[in-house]
Motif scaffolding. Structure first.
Motif, PDB file in Angstrom:
ATOM      1  N   LEU A  89      12.026  -5.259  -7.188  1.00  0.00           N
ATOM      2  CA  LEU A  89      11.511  -6.550  -7.653  1.00  0.00           C
ATOM      3  C   LEU A  89      12.632  -7.204  -8.451  1.00  0.00           C
ATOM      4  CD1 LEU A  89       7.847  -5.787  -8.828  1.00  0.00           C
ATOM      5  CD2 LEU A  89       8.740  -6.287  -6.551  1.00  0.00           C
ATOM      6  N   LEU A  90      13.020  -8.395  -8.041  1.00  0.00           N
ATOM      7  CA  LEU A  90      14.161  -9.054  -8.688  1.00  0.00           C
ATOM      8  C   LEU A  90      13.728  -9.898  -9.883  1.00  0.00           C
ATOM      9  CD1 LEU A  90      16.197 -10.108  -5.543  1.00  0.00           C
ATOM     10  CD2 LEU A  90      16.450  -8.072  -6.966  1.00  0.00           C
ATOM     11  N   ASP A  91      12.424 -10.097 -10.038  1.00  0.00           N
ATOM     12  CA  ASP A  91      11.905 -10.943 -11.111  1.00  0.00           C
ATOM     13  C   ASP A  91      10.592 -10.405 -11.631  1.00  0.00           C
ATOM     14  OD1 ASP A  91      13.379 -13.182 -11.798  1.00  0.00           O
ATOM     15  OD2 ASP A  91      12.841 -14.224  -9.932  1.00  0.00           O
ATOM     16  N   ARG A  92      10.299 -10.706 -12.887  1.00  0.00           N
ATOM     17  CA  ARG A  92       8.932 -10.528 -13.383  1.00  0.00           C
ATOM     18  C   ARG A  92       8.088 -11.655 -12.820  1.00  0.00           C
ATOM     19  NH1 ARG A  92      10.132  -9.217 -19.666  1.00  0.00           N
ATOM     20  NH2 ARG A  92      11.820  -7.801 -19.171  1.00  0.00           N
ATOM     21  N   GLY A  93       6.809 -11.622 -13.161  1.00  0.00           N
ATOM     22  CA  GLY A  93       5.949 -12.723 -12.733  1.00  0.00           C
ATOM     23  C   GLY A  93       5.094 -12.343 -11.545  1.00  0.00           C
ATOM     24  N   PHE A  94       4.699 -13.360 -10.784  1.00  0.00           N
ATOM     25  CA  PHE A  94       3.726 -13.132  -9.718  1.00  0.00           C
ATOM     26  C   PHE A  94       4.304 -12.334  -8.563  1.00  0.00           C
ATOM     27  CE2 PHE A  94       1.760 -14.132  -5.679  1.00  0.00           C
ATOM     28  CZ  PHE A  94       0.432 -13.900  -5.964  1.00  0.00           C
ATOM     29  N   HIS A  95       3.529 -11.351  -8.099  1.00  0.00           N
ATOM     30  CA  HIS A  95       3.855 -10.613  -6.875  1.00  0.00           C
ATOM     31  C   HIS A  95       2.573 -10.374  -6.084  1.00  0.00           C
ATOM     32  CE1 HIS A  95       8.052  -9.660  -7.705  1.00  0.00           C
ATOM     33  NE2 HIS A  95       7.678  -9.593  -8.972  1.00  0.00           N
ATOM     34  N   ASN A  96       2.694 -10.443  -4.775  1.00  0.00           N
ATOM     35  CA  ASN A  96       1.583 -10.073  -3.901  1.00  0.00           C
ATOM     36  C   ASN A  96       1.755  -8.604  -3.541  1.00  0.00           C
ATOM     37  OD1 ASN A  96      -0.637 -10.401  -2.082  1.00  0.00           O
ATOM     38  ND2 ASN A  96       0.845 -10.438  -0.407  1.00  0.00           N
ATOM     39  N   ILE A  97       0.795  -7.777  -3.947  1.00  0.00           N
ATOM     40  CA  ILE A  97       0.821  -6.370  -3.530  1.00  0.00           C
ATOM     41  C   ILE A  97       0.091  -6.300  -2.192  1.00  0.00           C
ATOM     42  CG2 ILE A  97       0.013  -4.034  -4.057  1.00  0.00           C
ATOM     43  CD1 ILE A  97       0.258  -4.703  -7.019  1.00  0.00           C
TER      44      ILE A  97
ATOM     45  N   ARG B  28      -5.376  -4.827   6.811  1.00  0.00           N
ATOM     46  CA  ARG B  28      -4.394  -5.315   5.835  1.00  0.00           C
ATOM     47  C   ARG B  28      -5.109  -5.675   4.546  1.00  0.00           C
ATOM     48  NH1 ARG B  28       0.926  -5.205   4.741  1.00  0.00           N
ATOM     49  NH2 ARG B  28       1.217  -5.150   7.002  1.00  0.00           N
ATOM     50  N   PHE B  29      -4.590  -5.201   3.411  1.00  0.00           N
ATOM     51  CA  PHE B  29      -5.144  -5.653   2.127  1.00  0.00           C
ATOM     52  C   PHE B  29      -4.059  -6.314   1.292  1.00  0.00           C
ATOM     53  CE2 PHE B  29      -3.787  -1.272   1.253  1.00  0.00           C
ATOM     54  CZ  PHE B  29      -3.123  -1.392   0.046  1.00  0.00           C
ATOM     55  N   ASN B  30      -4.490  -7.235   0.433  1.00  0.00           N
ATOM     56  CA  ASN B  30      -3.588  -7.948  -0.474  1.00  0.00           C
ATOM     57  C   ASN B  30      -4.253  -8.082  -1.834  1.00  0.00           C
ATOM     58  OD1 ASN B  30      -1.250  -8.875   1.168  1.00  0.00           O
ATOM     59  ND2 ASN B  30      -2.826  -9.937   2.347  1.00  0.00           N
ATOM     60  N   ILE B  31      -3.445  -8.106  -2.880  1.00  0.00           N
ATOM     61  CA  ILE B  31      -3.989  -8.386  -4.209  1.00  0.00           C
ATOM     62  C   ILE B  31      -2.903  -9.035  -5.066  1.00  0.00           C
ATOM     63  CG2 ILE B  31      -3.455  -6.080  -5.137  1.00  0.00           C
ATOM     64  CD1 ILE B  31      -6.169  -6.267  -6.675  1.00  0.00           C
ATOM     65  N   ASP B  32      -3.307 -10.033  -5.863  1.00  0.00           N
ATOM     66  CA  ASP B  32      -2.366 -10.729  -6.754  1.00  0.00           C
ATOM     67  C   ASP B  32      -2.016  -9.829  -7.933  1.00  0.00           C
ATOM     68  OD1 ASP B  32      -2.972 -12.830  -5.125  1.00  0.00           O
ATOM     69  OD2 ASP B  32      -4.184 -13.908  -6.621  1.00  0.00           O
ATOM     70  N   TRP B  33      -0.791  -9.956  -8.386  1.00  0.00           N
ATOM     71  CA  TRP B  33      -0.394  -9.172  -9.554  1.00  0.00           C
ATOM     72  C   TRP B  33       0.720  -9.896 -10.304  1.00  0.00           C
ATOM     73  CZ3 TRP B  33       3.709  -5.015 -10.111  1.00  0.00           C
ATOM     74  CH2 TRP B  33       3.580  -4.330 -11.334  1.00  0.00           C
ATOM     75  N   VAL B  34       0.633  -9.886 -11.627  1.00  0.00           N
ATOM     76  CA  VAL B  34       1.715 -10.445 -12.437  1.00  0.00           C
ATOM     77  C   VAL B  34       2.406  -9.289 -13.146  1.00  0.00           C
ATOM     78  CG1 VAL B  34       2.292 -11.970 -14.360  1.00  0.00           C
ATOM     79  CG2 VAL B  34       0.517 -12.636 -12.716  1.00  0.00           C
ATOM     80  N   TRP B  35       3.666  -9.103 -12.794  1.00  0.00           N
ATOM     81  CA  TRP B  35       4.437  -7.999 -13.390  1.00  0.00           C
ATOM     82  C   TRP B  35       5.081  -8.484 -14.690  1.00  0.00           C
ATOM     83  CZ3 TRP B  35      10.062  -6.398 -12.405  1.00  0.00           C
ATOM     84  CH2 TRP B  35      10.332  -5.164 -13.039  1.00  0.00           C
ATOM     85  N   ASP B  36       4.780  -7.739 -15.765  1.00  0.00           N
ATOM     86  CA  ASP B  36       5.314  -8.155 -17.069  1.00  0.00           C
ATOM     87  C   ASP B  36       6.671  -7.509 -17.364  1.00  0.00           C
ATOM     88  OD1 ASP B  36       4.769  -5.537 -17.698  1.00  0.00           O
ATOM     89  OD2 ASP B  36       3.141  -5.967 -19.113  1.00  0.00           O
ATOM     90  N   GLY B  37       7.208  -6.764 -16.423  1.00  0.00           N
ATOM     91  CA  GLY B  37       8.536  -6.185 -16.621  1.00  0.00           C
ATOM     92  C   GLY B  37       8.507  -4.763 -17.146  1.00  0.00           C
ATOM     93  N   SER B  38       7.328  -4.250 -17.476  1.00  0.00           N
ATOM     94  CA  SER B  38       7.286  -2.867 -17.972  1.00  0.00           C
ATOM     95  C   SER B  38       7.057  -1.893 -16.804  1.00  0.00           C
ATOM     96  CB  SER B  38       6.209  -2.710 -19.051  1.00  0.00           C
ATOM     97  OG  SER B  38       4.982  -3.213 -18.591  1.00  0.00           O
ATOM     98  N   PRO B  39       7.404  -0.611 -17.003  1.00  0.00           N
ATOM     99  CA  PRO B  39       7.236   0.363 -15.920  1.00  0.00           C
ATOM    100  C   PRO B  39       5.782   0.419 -15.448  1.00  0.00           C
ATOM    101  CG  PRO B  39       8.438   1.328 -17.765  1.00  0.00           C
ATOM    102  CD  PRO B  39       7.931  -0.001 -18.229  1.00  0.00           C
ATOM    103  N   ALA B  40       5.611   0.658 -14.175  1.00  0.00           N
ATOM    104  CA  ALA B  40       4.253   0.678 -13.610  1.00  0.00           C
ATOM    105  C   ALA B  40       4.187   1.722 -12.506  1.00  0.00           C
ATOM    106  CB  ALA B  40       3.900  -0.698 -13.056  1.00  0.00           C
TER     107      ALA B  40
END
Ligand SMILES: Nc1nc2c(c(=O)[nH]1)N[C@H]1C(S)=C(S)[C@@H](COP(=O)(O)O)O[C@H]1N2
Ligand SMILES: [Mo]
Length: 443
Positions: A331-339, A379-391
């Protein structure tokens, strides 16, 4: 969607997209330090260049490209289409060290670079016990014999004029995710889950053929399927399954099967492990007891903690995996990602998929994309906002029978640690602060 930032986070689709073939070989051989360094260099370069672009204006939008000013290529150039040159990194791959004989091998499908539920035929995984053949359909025959009124031999023409159906189903090798039993953290989802594909298959229901030969329903209990290659691939299938949704198929995704996948004829056994999907199918015999062939007595059996083996564990149980973000991606950025990921069950439809980003403490229910079909990939999808911490990212599927995909602790409690086949445990991807995603096991 109020939490969506103006610019969605960018994601590397797969390591092969920007590493040289030599680098990929080193990564596959386990040189993970090298991989991490390459990603850090790549991410720094990208972050720096986008800042510069903002100041000076982006030439990709300001300068008129050649393709807007010149004639394109002629229609006749490609009588059979091929992918863009820029997609050359998306390839079936053999896992280094897994096989010693090139013909008795596996090529894994690049799940990390695929969308929706259909596997392009050229990327369908391959598993051959003794290599593949391109068989002349004019000379290919299917014999049906055993407990039938009249044994028959069919040509391809005979078969293809019968009433056919088209159905979308997944095929998964029983050994898919097998390396994880031994806690071998293969680097990408291609190697951990890539013995999995899903196609639209066209063929005649096996029940129609058995009916045509006058099956002896009083005595018949099993059918036996045999391939025409030198591996003597033979499998027993119970009669109720054979009469249910099994197909004798020649079509795959709207065209004839590819040679690697059994051209001109293969068995399609929905929900059942790949080995029963006999390729280059040449014979069906009807009998009254299981055959216990080499591929049923020695291979595709499950070694249990008490030292005994489970046999005929053919069904592929409910399973799922996140394909993006997955091992080897960054992931090159924090913020919104589609899982995004895939779920499937040999028992029927997928009912629900839950996703955790904290190693299984909390779960949210993902969106299932249509179509949701029986014994097919979903196929499944879910919205996610990555705050930059390990997950730690996980998915857990539940099918319409209520079967819940197990954790490694639950699976090992029943099956022990020495199995090869039928691993349907929850997969965990660790996301580091750097954005690197890697394969870990959570118990
Ligand atoms: N005749 C024949 N059929 C075969 C095989 C084989 O080696 N020979 N391999 C089996 C195994 S173990 C699997 S997982 C699937 C793989 O199908 P695919 O190569 O189309 O992905 O085919 C099965 N059918
Ligand atoms: Mo397999």
């Amino acid at each position: 969607m109020s939490q969506l930032p103006a610019r969605p986070g960018r994601i590397r689709r797969a390591p092969e997209g920007f590493l040289s073939p030599r680098d990929i070989r080193e990564v596959a051989a386990g040189r993970r330090d090298f991989l991490r360094n390459a990603f850090v260099a790549a991410s720094t370069a990208v972050a720096g260049s986008s800042l510069a672009l903002a100041a000076e204006g982006d030439p990709a939008i300001l300068d008129l490209p050649e393709h807007s000013k010149t004639l394109g290529r002629p229609v006749a150039e490609r009588p059979y289409g091929t992918p863009s040159q820029y997609e050359a990194g998306l390839r079936r791959r053999e896992s280094p060290g897994l096989t010693r004989v090139a013909q008795s091998s596996v090529s894994f499908a690049p799940l990390q670079g695929m969308f929706g539920i259909i596997t392009p035929s050229g990327l369908h995984f391959e598993r051959h016990h003794q290599g593949w053949h391109d068989i002349d359909p004019a000379r290919h025959r299917l014999m049906v014999n055993g407990l039938v009124k009249e044994a028959r031999v069919y040509t391809m023409d005979d078969l293809m004029r019968m009433p056919s159906v088209s159905r979308i189903h997944f095929i998964e090798c029983g050994a898919n995710t097998g390396m994880e039993w031994g806690n071998v953290a293969v680097p990408t989802v291609q190697y951990s889950h890539g013995m999995l594909s899903c196609s639209e298959f066209t063929g005649v229901p096996l029940s129609v053929l058995l009916d045509d030969c006058g099956i002896d329903l009083k005595r018949a209990k099993f059918v036996f399927a045999e391939g025409a290659d030198g591996s003597s691939m033979t499998r027993t299938i119970s009669l109720d399954r054979a009469l249910d949704d099994v197909l004798v198929a020649w079509g795959q995704n709207g065209e004839m099967l590819r040679p690697e996948n059994g051209y001109p004829l293969r068995l399609v056994v929905p929900g059942v492990q790949g080995v029963s999907w006999v390729k280059w199918l040449r014979r069906i015999e009807v009998g009254d007891q299981p055959w216990a062939t080499k591929d049923e007595a020695v291979h595709y059996i499950d070694l249990l903690p008490d030292g005994t083996h489970r046999q005929y564990t053919s069904l592929q149980e409910c399973k799922s995996v996140i394909t993006t973000p997955s091992g080897g991606q960054t992931l090159l950025d924090r913020g919104f990602h589609n899982i995004s990921g895939l779920a499937w069950s040999g028992r029927g439809r997928v009912k629900r998929v839950d996703v955790s980003t904290d190693g299984g403490r909390n779960w949210r229910t993902a969106r299932l994309e249509t179509p949701v079909l029986t014994k097919a990939l979903t196929r499944f999808n879910i919205d996610w906002v990555w705050d930059g911490s390990p997950a730690i990212l996980q998915s857990r599927a539940i099918d319409e029978t209520g079967f819940v995909q197990p954790s490694y602790a639950q699976l090992r409690a029943v099956r022990g640690t020495r199995s090869i086949y039928h691993n349907n445990a929850i997969q965990s991807w660790k996301l580091a602060e750097t954005g690197d995603v890697s394969n870990v096991q959570v118990f």
